[in-house]
Design a protein around this motif. Sequence first.
Motif, mmCIF file in Angstrom:
data_model
loop_
_atom_site.group_PDB
_atom_site.id
_atom_site.type_symbol
_atom_site.label_atom_id
_atom_site.label_comp_id
_atom_site.label_asym_id
_atom_site.label_seq_id
_atom_site.Cartn_x
_atom_site.Cartn_y
_atom_site.Cartn_z
ATOM 1 N N ASN A 1 2.773 5.790 5.622
ATOM 2 C CA ASN A 1 1.254 5.301 5.498
ATOM 3 C C ASN A 1 0.505 4.181 4.424
ATOM 4 O O ASN A 1 1.383 3.529 3.739
ATOM 5 C CB ASN A 1 1.206 5.881 4.046
ATOM 6 N N GLU A 2 -0.589 4.065 4.186
ATOM 7 C CA GLU A 2 -0.947 2.511 4.482
ATOM 8 C C GLU A 2 -1.056 2.556 2.609
ATOM 9 O O GLU A 2 -1.560 2.908 2.316
ATOM 10 C CB GLU A 2 -2.305 2.558 4.882
ATOM 11 N N LEU A 3 -0.358 1.226 2.320
ATOM 12 C CA LEU A 3 -0.598 1.092 1.334
ATOM 13 C C LEU A 3 -1.757 1.137 0.277
ATOM 14 O O LEU A 3 -2.920 -0.152 0.653
ATOM 15 C CB LEU A 3 0.625 -0.413 1.032
ATOM 16 N N ASP A 4 -2.192 1.548 -0.895
ATOM 17 C CA ASP A 4 -2.992 1.010 -1.535
ATOM 18 C C ASP A 4 -2.898 -0.305 -2.383
ATOM 19 O O ASP A 4 -2.057 -1.254 -2.276
ATOM 20 C CB ASP A 4 -3.478 1.648 -2.490
ATOM 21 N N ALA A 5 -4.803 -0.819 -2.684
ATOM 22 C CA ALA A 5 -4.440 -1.829 -3.364
ATOM 23 C C ALA A 5 -2.958 -2.108 -4.033
ATOM 24 O O ALA A 5 -2.885 -3.243 -4.569
ATOM 25 C CB ALA A 5 -6.034 -2.387 -4.124
ATOM 26 N N SER A 6 -3.367 -1.384 -5.263
ATOM 27 C CA SER A 6 -2.543 -1.494 -6.357
ATOM 28 C C SER A 6 -0.599 -1.532 -5.907
ATOM 29 O O SER A 6 -0.659 -2.586 -6.374
ATOM 30 C CB SER A 6 -2.096 -0.383 -7.486
ATOM 31 N N SER A 7 -0.102 -0.753 -4.894
ATOM 32 C CA SER A 7 0.631 -1.639 -4.577
ATOM 33 C C SER A 7 1.241 -2.275 -3.580
ATOM 34 O O SER A 7 2.106 -2.972 -3.683
ATOM 35 C CB SER A 7 1.223 -0.328 -3.246
ATOM 36 N N LYS B 1 -0.880 -5.627 -4.105
ATOM 37 C CA LYS B 1 -0.533 -6.250 -5.492
ATOM 38 C C LYS B 1 0.787 -6.262 -5.203
ATOM 39 O O LYS B 1 1.138 -7.489 -5.560
ATOM 40 C CB LYS B 1 -1.727 -5.737 -5.881
ATOM 41 N N LYS B 2 1.349 -5.096 -6.548
ATOM 42 C CA LYS B 2 2.630 -4.949 -6.976
ATOM 43 C C LYS B 2 4.037 -5.501 -5.774
ATOM 44 O O LYS B 2 4.310 -6.659 -6.681
ATOM 45 C CB LYS B 2 3.192 -3.599 -6.849
ATOM 46 N N LEU B 3 3.484 -5.339 -5.008
ATOM 47 C CA LEU B 3 4.418 -5.945 -3.346
ATOM 48 C C LEU B 3 4.759 -7.073 -3.278
ATOM 49 O O LEU B 3 5.091 -7.887 -3.196
ATOM 50 C CB LEU B 3 3.868 -5.236 -2.128
ATOM 51 N N VAL B 4 3.083 -8.194 -3.094
ATOM 52 C CA VAL B 4 3.248 -9.848 -3.866
ATOM 53 C C VAL B 4 3.787 -10.305 -5.062
ATOM 54 O O VAL B 4 4.700 -10.894 -4.622
ATOM 55 C CB VAL B 4 1.465 -9.928 -3.202
#
Length: 435
Positions: A406-412, A414-417
Amino acid sequence: MKTLINKFFAYINLNKGEEDKNKVLEAVISNISFRGSNLWILACAIVVASIGLNVNSAAVIIGAMLISPLMGPIIGAGFGLGIYDFNLLKRSLKNLLVATVVSLVVSTIYFYISPFKEALPELLSRTSPNIYDILIAFAGGLVGAVAITRVEKGNPIPGVAIATALMPPLCTAGYGLALGNFKFFFGALYLYSINCVFICLSTFLIVKYLKYPIKKQLDEKHQKQVKYIITCLTLILIIPSIYFAYQLFEEKKYQYQIDAFMETEFNNKGIAILYKKTKLNETPKKLELAFLSKRFNEDEIKKLNEKLKSYHINNTKLLVIQDTTDLKSDILNEINNNKTALSQQDVTILNLKKEISVNKYDNEALLAEMKILFPEIQNISIANHTFNENTDSTKTVPILLYKSKNELDASSKKKLVLWLQERLKKKQIEIYNQE
């Protein structure tokens, strides 16, 4: 026990099979001169040896050493010292000087007109002496002197000509002159001089051991003067030789300790050494090292410097080069100064390896860690990408392509970055979903 000792001395007795001393002296004197055919043979041998060094052919160099008549005046000088014959010593040294100058002139002309100027391994190995060169020259000189004093000359003399290796250093000195590289010139000439000195010394010892008669002078006063001069010359020859031998021994021992340190602390731990250089003429001495991928912080470098003492490497500072640009510059400077056998191609390969190591990421390990925080991610690929090439604002940014259920949401995202920035120690990272 006494019988065994007598038998032992009988086995090593050099007086057995010895040629008449007068005949030996006549043969030595006849081989001193460098005129006519001897000079032509020498010049041709120098050309052959220079070609051998130029094309890196050991066989050609050996051939040149076999036909070279350079040993004659050196053996003559040893005999002159041993029997207190000042005239013989003077003639020998004069002819050795003539042979040396002719050899340098011929080799310099050859290398000057030769289209091939690259310093190959056979040539580079003759640019500085080591303790083994001294041992070979001394042992070779002993064999040569013993062979000359025998009734049956046998096979040793050609072997001595090869082992003592007088020709290659002379040709290397000519190479240094032709290219204006005086470090090559003086290094090779130093090696040649050491060979000459130790061959002369070993001949002197054999002459003394076999008790060749001392040459009588016209009167007792002149006899004493000659003895005094020869004794002084012998001491001048021996004392610096002992110092040079000790110095080269210490240098060899130091290099061995350095190698043991690098083997234990780096190679055995899988840390690849990219570049090594020792500076022995500085105070303290310096050991410069650069590594393929490993980077050390200040505390680690300090600990490594402290460990040097446990390897008996004293008065030495370890410098770790970690700037790739400076490293490339150092290696290229070494090449330009002919201090290393590395070619431009070698430098390119080493820098490419360094670049690959810096830009390579372990995708498999990163994915395994990433799945703990982001289970939906199925696969990733990460690599450095350079922006604004050939401009003053060039920058390199790691780019992550990921594939997820599934496409990561904006929060995920940001956390991944943020996680990647911390994990890879990078200030800027971009991520994209692979559709």
